[in-house]
Design a protein around this motif. Structure first.
Motif, PDB file in Angstrom:
ATOM      1  N   ARG A  27       0.803  -1.206   0.000  1.00 54.92           N
ATOM      2  CA  ARG A  27       0.000   0.000   0.000  1.00 54.92           C
ATOM      3  C   ARG A  27       0.844   1.268   0.000  1.00 54.92           C
ATOM      4  O   ARG A  27       0.531   2.232  -0.688  1.00 54.92           O
ATOM      5  CB  ARG A  27      -0.928  -0.004   1.222  1.00 54.92           C
ATOM      6  CG  ARG A  27      -1.924   1.128   1.208  1.00 54.92           C
ATOM      7  CD  ARG A  27      -3.154   0.788   2.026  1.00 54.92           C
ATOM      8  NE  ARG A  27      -2.867  -0.023   3.197  1.00 54.92           N
ATOM      9  CZ  ARG A  27      -3.684  -0.936   3.712  1.00 54.92           C
ATOM     10  NH1 ARG A  27      -4.847  -1.134   3.161  1.00 54.92           N
ATOM     11  NH2 ARG A  27      -3.356  -1.617   4.773  1.00 54.92           N
ATOM     12  N   ALA A  28       1.907   1.287   0.767  1.00 54.79           N
ATOM     13  CA  ALA A  28       2.620   2.556   0.964  1.00 54.79           C
ATOM     14  C   ALA A  28       4.100   2.534   0.616  1.00 54.79           C
ATOM     15  O   ALA A  28       4.746   3.570   0.626  1.00 54.79           O
ATOM     16  CB  ALA A  28       2.449   3.003   2.418  1.00 54.79           C
ATOM     17  N   GLY A  29       4.647   1.351   0.309  1.00 58.22           N
ATOM     18  CA  GLY A  29       6.085   1.288   0.069  1.00 58.22           C
ATOM     19  C   GLY A  29       6.860   1.119   1.358  1.00 58.22           C
ATOM     20  O   GLY A  29       6.342   1.405   2.442  1.00 58.22           O
ATOM     21  N   THR A  33       5.851   2.980   5.112  1.00 54.12           N
ATOM     22  CA  THR A  33       5.082   2.084   5.970  1.00 54.12           C
ATOM     23  C   THR A  33       5.655   2.091   7.382  1.00 54.12           C
ATOM     24  O   THR A  33       6.856   1.912   7.574  1.00 54.12           O
ATOM     25  CB  THR A  33       5.125   0.650   5.419  1.00 54.12           C
ATOM     26  OG1 THR A  33       4.519   0.625   4.125  1.00 54.12           O
ATOM     27  CG2 THR A  33       4.375  -0.306   6.342  1.00 54.12           C
TER      28      THR A  33
ATOM     29  N   ARG B 119      -0.802   4.285  -6.551  1.00 55.77           N
ATOM     30  CA  ARG B 119      -1.613   3.321  -5.823  1.00 55.77           C
ATOM     31  C   ARG B 119      -1.308   3.370  -4.328  1.00 55.77           C
ATOM     32  O   ARG B 119      -1.994   2.751  -3.523  1.00 55.77           O
ATOM     33  CB  ARG B 119      -1.345   1.905  -6.347  1.00 55.77           C
ATOM     34  CG  ARG B 119      -2.483   1.387  -7.196  1.00 55.77           C
ATOM     35  CD  ARG B 119      -2.245  -0.029  -7.612  1.00 55.77           C
ATOM     36  NE  ARG B 119      -2.437  -0.995  -6.570  1.00 55.77           N
ATOM     37  CZ  ARG B 119      -1.944  -2.227  -6.588  1.00 55.77           C
ATOM     38  NH1 ARG B 119      -1.216  -2.613  -7.599  1.00 55.77           N
ATOM     39  NH2 ARG B 119      -2.173  -3.062  -5.610  1.00 55.77           N
ATOM     40  N   LEU B 120      -0.270   4.082  -3.972  1.00 55.15           N
ATOM     41  CA  LEU B 120       0.145   4.117  -2.575  1.00 55.15           C
ATOM     42  C   LEU B 120      -0.804   4.946  -1.724  1.00 55.15           C
ATOM     43  O   LEU B 120      -1.592   5.728  -2.229  1.00 55.15           O
ATOM     44  CB  LEU B 120       1.568   4.670  -2.473  1.00 55.15           C
ATOM     45  CG  LEU B 120       2.632   3.920  -3.283  1.00 55.15           C
ATOM     46  CD1 LEU B 120       4.017   4.433  -2.924  1.00 55.15           C
ATOM     47  CD2 LEU B 120       2.547   2.432  -3.028  1.00 55.15           C
ATOM     48  N   ARG B 121      -0.691   4.750  -0.451  1.00 48.99           N
ATOM     49  CA  ARG B 121      -1.523   5.442   0.514  1.00 48.99           C
ATOM     50  C   ARG B 121      -1.528   6.951   0.275  1.00 48.99           C
ATOM     51  O   ARG B 121      -0.549   7.521  -0.198  1.00 48.99           O
ATOM     52  CB  ARG B 121      -0.951   5.163   1.908  1.00 48.99           C
ATOM     53  CG  ARG B 121      -1.840   5.603   3.029  1.00 48.99           C
ATOM     54  CD  ARG B 121      -1.057   6.410   4.061  1.00 48.99           C
ATOM     55  NE  ARG B 121       0.347   6.051   4.180  1.00 48.99           N
ATOM     56  CZ  ARG B 121       0.834   5.373   5.195  1.00 48.99           C
ATOM     57  NH1 ARG B 121       0.045   4.940   6.119  1.00 48.99           N
ATOM     58  NH2 ARG B 121       2.130   5.164   5.292  1.00 48.99           N
TER      59      ARG B 121
END
Lengths: 210, 210
Positions: A27-29, A33, B119-121
């Motif tokens: 989701r965030a890398g 994260t 696509r990241l947060r």
DNA sequence: GTCTATATGTGGATAGAC
DNA sequence: GTCTATCCACATATAGAC
């Protein structure tokens, strides 16, 4: 020094964390994260996570290696099937790789992240860990290079540098983990996309019949 | 609200920062790059950087848009050259794209990073900015989809979904920014790799003559 | 315009209660 | 084995001297 407490004997508690971490990192890398993110995804707090892993980098590495081993476990046997032609073998390897990118999106997206990182600045401790990732990736690329080489010897493929030819092929494949949204794709979509990739890549290498 | 102080009238001081930022972001990725890293690359301190940009996210976005605009500026005219066939146009578009990935590696690597981030947060403020990046990327993909569609109408390409077919093509191309090391490649290498990519992708779409 | 402080927030990691 | 509380390092961003 070793970091993670165990990778072979991972109990259910540890596996839950691994799944949650894969989702969170996807989701965030890696950098963005937080351990709290992973804990949230898990429905728990930091304490639980740190009971199983000493550091964030160790969780990441565990996700990455899990993803890579899963990929190798599926593709390696196809690459070794000397009873079928190089071109057919390549088609099935690509098809399988593409499929895993979609059905196991989070683990594979995180594995791709790790490969992208290898050119990045020394993440202190991670530098050594990422070296293992790169070694695995090189061996994996070689599976493809060997099959391409065989396709050339069979006269089916164009006269390409096998090692260079793996770059667009694996680049195209790895990119799936970035654009594919696992929430939107059903089984039929996965099959269709994987077949399209396999056709595209094998076709790209095929000698055009003049 | 706007973030950066100006993008049109960028003086030499601002351009130096942009170059330094592109190199720094390429080396470590957006999150892991500090303003001090950019200042170091510049041979200065934070103060200089913050004189031209209010926030790290604004510098990043400026690098990204510079890279994307540079790419579009080169490829758009080729896509519009209706005097040559769809297949030839695609070959040149791919060749140009691949070339920029190598000769302008840092800016293009950072642009690819931005696309990966969408696509990241929600990066709070960045979410809106990244939307612009995605719009640009969609328009860019459409250039390729249109040319592929034309190649189909000419009977040169297989019966693929044009929009889906852009994914492996652009994935292969964007991946160059990850594996290519600009310190190792000379002009001849760049030309050879770009030609190989163009052959590979056009071949991949071509209808095999049975 | 460029520098040196410094305020402020956040996140990795640990300690120790339960 | 899981939690809460806390330490501490570091990075963004600002203030203000030169």
């Amino acid at each position: 020094m070793s970091g993670r407490l165990s990778r072979s004997g991972s109990g259910p508690g540890q596996r839950d964390i691994l799944e949650a971490a894969a989702v969170a990192f996807t989701r965030a890398g890696y950098e963005a994260t937080t351990i709290d993110d992973i804990a949230d995804e898990l429905g728990a707090t930091k304490g639980r996570v740190y009971h199983y892993y000493r550091a964030k980098a160790d969780i990441f590495l565990d996700v990455v290696l899990t993803g890579m081993e899963e990929m190798i476990a599926g593709v390696q046997p196809i690459a070794s099937s000397t009873d079928i032609s190089g071109a057919d073998r390549l088609w099935r390897m690509v098809h399988h790789h593409a499929g895993l990118m979609m059905t196991r999106n989070s683990f594979q997206r995180v594995a791709v992240q790790a490969v992208e990182m290898h050119r990045l600045r020394e993440h202190s401790t991670q530098k050594a860990a990422l070296q293992k990732v790169i070694t695995l990736r090189d061996e994996y690329e070689q599976l493809f290079a060997d099959v391409i080489d065989e396709g050339k010897r069979e006269g089916l493929f164009r006269d390409v540098d096998p090692r260079l030819a793996t770059k667009p092929a694996l680049g195209a494949l790895n990119w799936i983990s970035i654009w594919y949204d696992p929430d939107r794709g059903d089984y039929a979509t996965v099959q269709r996309v994987a077949a399209e990739y396999a056709d595209f890549i094998v076709n790209g290498l095929r000698r055009s019949r003049t």
